[in-house]
Design a protein around this motif. Structure first.
Motif, PDB file in Angstrom:
ATOM      1  N   TYR A  34      -0.989 -11.107   0.105  1.00 37.67           N
ATOM      2  CA  TYR A  34      -1.693  -9.829   0.017  1.00 37.67           C
ATOM      3  C   TYR A  34      -3.178 -10.011   0.357  1.00 37.67           C
ATOM      4  O   TYR A  34      -3.784  -9.153   1.011  1.00 37.67           O
ATOM      5  CB  TYR A  34      -1.546  -9.228  -1.383  1.00 37.67           C
ATOM      6  CG  TYR A  34      -0.268  -8.469  -1.600  1.00 37.67           C
ATOM      7  CD1 TYR A  34       0.094  -7.420  -0.751  1.00 37.67           C
ATOM      8  CD2 TYR A  34       0.590  -8.770  -2.657  1.00 37.67           C
ATOM      9  CE1 TYR A  34       1.269  -6.704  -0.941  1.00 37.67           C
ATOM     10  CE2 TYR A  34       1.770  -8.055  -2.857  1.00 37.67           C
ATOM     11  CZ  TYR A  34       2.097  -7.026  -2.004  1.00 37.67           C
ATOM     12  OH  TYR A  34       3.253  -6.322  -2.185  1.00 37.67           O
ATOM     13  N   ASP A  90      -5.033  -6.630   1.283  1.00 36.63           N
ATOM     14  CA  ASP A  90      -4.650  -5.745   0.181  1.00 36.63           C
ATOM     15  C   ASP A  90      -5.084  -6.402  -1.128  1.00 36.63           C
ATOM     16  O   ASP A  90      -4.281  -6.974  -1.878  1.00 36.63           O
ATOM     17  CB  ASP A  90      -3.141  -5.501   0.195  1.00 36.63           C
ATOM     18  CG  ASP A  90      -2.753  -4.270  -0.629  1.00 36.63           C
ATOM     19  OD1 ASP A  90      -3.531  -3.911  -1.529  1.00 36.63           O
ATOM     20  OD2 ASP A  90      -1.693  -3.685  -0.361  1.00 36.63           O
ATOM     21  N   GLU A 142      -3.474  -5.347  -4.670  1.00 36.32           N
ATOM     22  CA  GLU A 142      -2.166  -5.946  -4.955  1.00 36.32           C
ATOM     23  C   GLU A 142      -2.297  -7.442  -5.237  1.00 36.32           C
ATOM     24  O   GLU A 142      -1.577  -7.990  -6.083  1.00 36.32           O
ATOM     25  CB  GLU A 142      -1.201  -5.720  -3.781  1.00 36.32           C
ATOM     26  CG  GLU A 142      -0.718  -4.294  -3.625  1.00 36.32           C
ATOM     27  CD  GLU A 142       0.056  -3.795  -4.832  1.00 36.32           C
ATOM     28  OE1 GLU A 142       0.786  -4.585  -5.452  1.00 36.32           O
ATOM     29  OE2 GLU A 142      -0.089  -2.606  -5.182  1.00 36.32           O
ATOM     30  N   LYS A 155      -3.280  -7.857  -8.809  1.00 35.12           N
ATOM     31  CA  LYS A 155      -2.154  -7.604  -9.709  1.00 35.12           C
ATOM     32  C   LYS A 155      -1.257  -8.832  -9.816  1.00 35.12           C
ATOM     33  O   LYS A 155      -0.800  -9.202 -10.900  1.00 35.12           O
ATOM     34  CB  LYS A 155      -1.331  -6.411  -9.197  1.00 35.12           C
ATOM     35  CG  LYS A 155      -1.994  -5.060  -9.391  1.00 35.12           C
ATOM     36  CD  LYS A 155      -1.099  -3.963  -8.833  1.00 35.12           C
ATOM     37  CE  LYS A 155      -1.801  -2.601  -8.872  1.00 35.12           C
ATOM     38  NZ  LYS A 155      -0.976  -1.560  -8.229  1.00 35.12           N
ATOM     39  N   LYS A 202       4.510  -1.828   1.763  1.00 31.50           N
ATOM     40  CA  LYS A 202       4.671  -1.022   0.550  1.00 31.50           C
ATOM     41  C   LYS A 202       5.970  -0.215   0.601  1.00 31.50           C
ATOM     42  O   LYS A 202       6.675  -0.095  -0.399  1.00 31.50           O
ATOM     43  CB  LYS A 202       3.467  -0.099   0.362  1.00 31.50           C
ATOM     44  CG  LYS A 202       2.243  -0.863  -0.149  1.00 31.50           C
ATOM     45  CD  LYS A 202       1.089   0.038  -0.479  1.00 31.50           C
ATOM     46  CE  LYS A 202      -0.047  -0.818  -1.074  1.00 31.50           C
ATOM     47  NZ  LYS A 202      -1.255  -0.079  -1.305  1.00 31.50           N
TER      48      LYS A 202
END
Length: 469
Positions: A56, A61, A64, A67, A296
């Protein structure tokens, strides 16, 4: 999935990321996560999350990536070893650096250095010191940058087997710190040593960085023509491995030097090249944005597949259990009601025996569809297995659950399911309970209470509701 297949999938994920196939890496990581969670193989779970975070990050990204790092850290704290923690620090640093969070970058590097020393991983220690030096230069603290660079070189020399390229990467930071401390003698000695290294041709990225640094050395002494030549040498090498973002930085330097040299014809030519680079960057960023959307979408499909019953399209048992447990936890804290309806099709075995399993599947699908049309959008329906369904009503009373069960009972009775010219009558039996009545704290407790009432309805003659214990 067997343990052997799980190990193979781990290796595949790591290889795909090394090859820069980030879309495939991410999709395979989710497959690895699902399999390893089912088998409670925490090493595989950690491998999946660290590769997800790195992939990611590489496609930009960052949300993400963060996370995944958080998930990795949470599992690592319970089930990970020191090497897992070291992996976590390394990828966390990249993300903090990307976000220009200097303080967190330094704190993460300090943890990495301490743990790397404990594990005798001097290559990691050296890289961490080198990164620390780089962060200090962003902060324009060149004395600290020099100090970190020298410590990084000492660590590189402790690495076995000896790694000249590891040492050179730290020397780049040391030389840069010398340049901005106006120590042009020591910086030039290091630059010449690096540019004359016999192995440098095998490492084009580092070679281009040497010429880029040489360009800065000349520029800081107002030797603009020589600086331009060094940056041009760097540009030629960077074009060979197509790092478009480094190319943009070098081209900006060359354009500035044209102004300082009053060479406007050359400056015009370079500006056209620069515009071409900006266009390519824009196209790449659009491609990355499209890739992020595609990933996604694919992940949503994977998650839907993981939580969906294939025959009916409603939720499966795993999703039912996990979601209901979350709802029950929240309901306990707020003293709210969660209602559970368990229903199955009366004499379903006889239907299968008389009309065949394909017709039985059609009955299951039509019952599923009829129930789904009745419940509220925020309620939950899933297939527990065979012909048994579970409906969870959030924030509803037991009386609401009984009314909903009556509505379902009537709707199923009126279903017209034909087998050839014959219409088959379908009925269901339903057990109803709530968390307050059954004192349920987990899905298994809530389901058990409703299931017992379902079988009481069966024993009482089927085609009816039971909502009492």
């Amino acid at each position: 999935m067997t343990k052997k297949e799980l190990v193979k999938l781990q290796q595949e994920v790591t290889l795909l990321r090394a090859e820069g196939k980030y879309k495939d890496t991410i999709q395979n990581c989710f497959s690895l996560l699902n399999a390893s969670m089912e088998m409670k193989d925490y090493k595989s779970i950690l491998t999946a999350y660290i590769n997800l975070a790195a992939s990611y990050y590489c496609i930009g990204d960052i949300e993400e990536a963060f996370k995944c790092i958080e998930e990795h850290e949470a599992i690592c704290n319970i089930h990970g070893d020191d090497l897992d923690k070291l992996n976590s620090y390394n990828i966390s640093f990249l993300i903090y650096e990307y976000n220009k969070n200097i303080d967190k970058s330094k704190a993460t590097l300090e943890k990495s250095i301490a743990l790397g020393k404990k594990l005798n991983k001097y290559n990691i220690v050296s890289n961490a010191y080198s990164n620390y030096s780089h962060i200090c230069m962003l902060d324009e603290d060149y004395n600290k940058a020099l100090e970190m660079g020298i410590l990084g070189l000492d660590a590189a020399k402790l690495h076995k087997p000896a790694s000249p390229i590891l040492e050179l990467r730290v020397k780049l930071n040391i030389a840069k710190a010398y340049i901005y401390l106006k120590d042009f003698h020591d910086s030039k000695v290091l630059l010449d040593e690096m540019l004359n290294s016999p192995f440098l041709d095998s490492f084009p990225r580092e070679k281009s960085q040497c010429y880029d640094l040489e360009g800065q050395w000349y520029r800081e002494q107002n030797l603009y023509r020589q600086a331009y030549e060094s940056f041009t040498n760097a540009k030629v090498i960077v074009e060979s491995y197509n790092d478009i973002y480094l190319l943009k930085t070098i081209q900006e330097e060359r354009c500035k030097l044209c102004e300082l040299m009053d060479d406007f014809n050359l400056g015009y030519k370079l500006q056209k090249e620069y515009i071409s680079i900006l266009k390519e960057i824009s196209e790449r960023e659009l491609s990355l944005a499209a890739l992020k959307l595609e990933i996604k979408h694919n992940i949503m499909l994977l998650e839907k597949k993981a939580y969906t019953d294939q025959l009916t399209g409603i939720y499966n048992r795993d999703y039912l259990e996990n979601t209901t447990n979350n709802w029950l936890n929240e309901a306990y804290q707020k003293n709210e009601s969660v209602v559970c309806l368990v229903l199955d099709i009366d004499r379903f075995k006889c239907i299968n025996d008389e009309f065949g399993h394909l017709f039985g599947d059609e009955v299951v699908k039509q019952v599923s569809r009829a129930c789904s049309n009745i419940i509220r959008e925020d309620d939950l329906i899933g297939r527990f297995g065979g012909d048994e369904f579970v409906i969870i009503l959030r924030g509803a009373s037991l009386n609401d659950g009984i009314k909903k069960a009556e509505q379902i009972l009537e709707t199923i009775r009126s279903l017209n399911i034909n087998y050839g010219d014959k219409t088959i009558d379908i009925t269901v039996s339903i057990g109803v309970t709530d968390n307050l009545d059954s004192m349920a704290m987990h899905f298994s407790e809530l389901f058990r209470a409703a299931d017992m009432r379902l079988y009481k309805a069966k024993r009482s003659g089927r085609n009816q509701i039971c909502a009492v214990s």
